[in-house]
Design a protein around this motif. Structure first.
Motif, PDB file in Angstrom:
ATOM      1  N   THR A  33     -63.175-173.542  56.840  1.00  0.00           N
ATOM      2  CA  THR A  33     -61.951-174.075  56.230  1.00  0.00           C
ATOM      3  C   THR A  33     -60.779-173.481  56.989  1.00  0.00           C
ATOM      4  N   MET A  34     -59.805-174.328  57.281  1.00  0.00           N
ATOM      5  CA  MET A  34     -58.619-173.896  58.014  1.00  0.00           C
ATOM      6  C   MET A  34     -57.450-173.760  57.044  1.00  0.00           C
ATOM      7  N   GLY A  35     -56.672-172.724  57.240  1.00  0.00           N
ATOM      8  CA  GLY A  35     -55.553-172.502  56.341  1.00  0.00           C
ATOM      9  C   GLY A  35     -54.264-172.186  57.063  1.00  0.00           C
ATOM     10  N   TRP A  36     -53.182-172.341  56.329  1.00  0.00           N
ATOM     11  CA  TRP A  36     -51.862-171.942  56.821  1.00  0.00           C
ATOM     12  C   TRP A  36     -51.274-170.914  55.858  1.00  0.00           C
ATOM     13  N   PHE A  37     -50.749-169.864  56.444  1.00  0.00           N
ATOM     14  CA  PHE A  37     -50.078-168.806  55.708  1.00  0.00           C
ATOM     15  C   PHE A  37     -48.711-168.600  56.343  1.00  0.00           C
ATOM     16  N   ARG A  38     -47.862-167.900  55.628  1.00  0.00           N
ATOM     17  CA  ARG A  38     -46.603-167.498  56.244  1.00  0.00           C
ATOM     18  C   ARG A  38     -46.245-166.097  55.750  1.00  0.00           C
ATOM     19  N   GLN A  39     -45.408-165.452  56.562  1.00  0.00           N
ATOM     20  CA  GLN A  39     -44.951-164.109  56.211  1.00  0.00           C
ATOM     21  C   GLN A  39     -43.475-164.002  56.529  1.00  0.00           C
ATOM     22  N   ALA A  40     -42.696-163.805  55.486  1.00  0.00           N
ATOM     23  CA  ALA A  40     -41.255-163.604  55.646  1.00  0.00           C
ATOM     24  C   ALA A  40     -40.992-162.117  55.865  1.00  0.00           C
ATOM     25  N   PRO A  41     -39.862-161.784  56.477  1.00  0.00           N
ATOM     26  CA  PRO A  41     -39.539-160.382  56.717  1.00  0.00           C
ATOM     27  C   PRO A  41     -39.564-159.565  55.426  1.00  0.00           C
ATOM     28  N   GLU A  44     -45.118-159.955  51.796  1.00  0.00           N
ATOM     29  CA  GLU A  44     -46.535-160.086  52.101  1.00  0.00           C
ATOM     30  C   GLU A  44     -46.837-161.497  52.632  1.00  0.00           C
ATOM     31  N   ARG A  45     -47.931-161.584  53.336  1.00  0.00           N
ATOM     32  CA  ARG A  45     -48.383-162.877  53.822  1.00  0.00           C
ATOM     33  C   ARG A  45     -48.828-163.727  52.630  1.00  0.00           C
ATOM     34  N   GLU A  46     -48.387-164.980  52.584  1.00  0.00           N
ATOM     35  CA  GLU A  46     -48.715-165.824  51.445  1.00  0.00           C
ATOM     36  C   GLU A  46     -49.412-167.111  51.865  1.00  0.00           C
ATOM     37  N   PHE A  47     -50.333-167.527  51.023  1.00  0.00           N
ATOM     38  CA  PHE A  47     -51.093-168.745  51.258  1.00  0.00           C
ATOM     39  C   PHE A  47     -50.228-169.971  51.035  1.00  0.00           C
ATOM     40  N   LEU A  48     -50.361-170.947  51.938  1.00  0.00           N
ATOM     41  CA  LEU A  48     -49.631-172.200  51.807  1.00  0.00           C
ATOM     42  C   LEU A  48     -50.575-173.354  51.483  1.00  0.00           C
ATOM     43  N   THR A  49     -51.536-173.581  52.347  1.00  0.00           N
ATOM     44  CA  THR A  49     -52.401-174.742  52.188  1.00  0.00           C
ATOM     45  C   THR A  49     -53.644-174.572  53.047  1.00  0.00           C
ATOM     46  N   ALA A  50     -54.683-175.331  52.719  1.00  0.00           N
ATOM     47  CA  ALA A  50     -55.934-175.251  53.466  1.00  0.00           C
ATOM     48  C   ALA A  50     -56.616-176.610  53.486  1.00  0.00           C
ATOM     49  N   ILE A  51     -57.466-176.788  54.508  1.00  0.00           N
ATOM     50  CA  ILE A  51     -58.202-178.040  54.655  1.00  0.00           C
ATOM     51  C   ILE A  51     -59.595-177.744  55.172  1.00  0.00           C
ATOM     52  N   SER A  52     -60.562-178.451  54.631  1.00  0.00           N
ATOM     53  CA  SER A  52     -61.941-178.294  55.071  1.00  0.00           C
ATOM     54  C   SER A  52     -62.183-179.125  56.324  1.00  0.00           C
ATOM     55  N   TRP A  53     -62.778-178.490  57.366  1.00  0.00           N
ATOM     56  CA  TRP A  53     -63.100-179.246  58.561  1.00  0.00           C
ATOM     57  C   TRP A  53     -64.087-180.368  58.255  1.00  0.00           C
ATOM     58  N   SER A  54     -65.051-180.096  57.388  1.00  0.00           N
ATOM     59  CA  SER A  54     -66.127-181.062  57.162  1.00  0.00           C
ATOM     60  C   SER A  54     -65.698-182.219  56.274  1.00  0.00           C
ATOM     61  N   SER A  55     -65.064-181.931  55.149  1.00  0.00           N
ATOM     62  CA  SER A  55     -64.759-182.986  54.184  1.00  0.00           C
ATOM     63  C   SER A  55     -63.334-183.489  54.271  1.00  0.00           C
TER      64      SER A  55
END
Length: 123
Positions: A33-41, A44-55
């Motif tokens: 599963t691939m995800g996107w996170f971000r970290q502001a100055p 903490e690093r925070e989860f944004l969204t994710a997608i499954s490669w297979s489905s």
């Protein structure tokens, strides 16, 4: 082993849009599963969204729903993050990540990370 390279960050005015790309390489991407996170100055690093490669199924944090969209191109082994209606509080370093199996909002569970790409939103 998975290698990730992000691109597409930059400076944008409030209300604008950006599309980030994450080029992935590895022998068994379909199992991830691939995800996107971000970290502001200073935050903490925070989860944004994710997608499954297979489905192709996706999951997103509530605060990005309706503004950020994740997608994938299996032929190019690339995951995208389309960001609209950007605001100054969206400023930060955006990371692409990969996790074996299903997603997890805890960033420490993700085994592979890209180098990050800076997104700056001016007011």
């Amino acid at each position: 082993q998975v290698q990730l390279v992000e691109s597409g960050g930059g400076l944008v005015q409030a209300g604008g849009s950006l599309r980030l790309s994450c080029a992935a390489s590895g022998r068994t991407l379909i199992m991830y599963t691939m995800g996107w996170f971000r970290q502001a100055p200073g935050k903490e690093r925070e989860f944004l969204t994710a997608i499954s490669w297979s489905s192709g199924s996706t999951v997103s944090a509530d605060f990005v729903k309706g503004r950020f969209t994740v997608s994938r191109d299996n032929a190019k082994n690339t995951v995208y993050l389309e960001m609209n209606s950007l605001q100054p509080e969206d400023t930060g370093v955006y990371f692409c990540a990969a996790i074996r199996g299903g997603y997890n909002r805890d960033s420490t569970r993700w085994g592979y990370w890209g180098q990050g790409t800076q997104v700056t939103v001016s007011s």
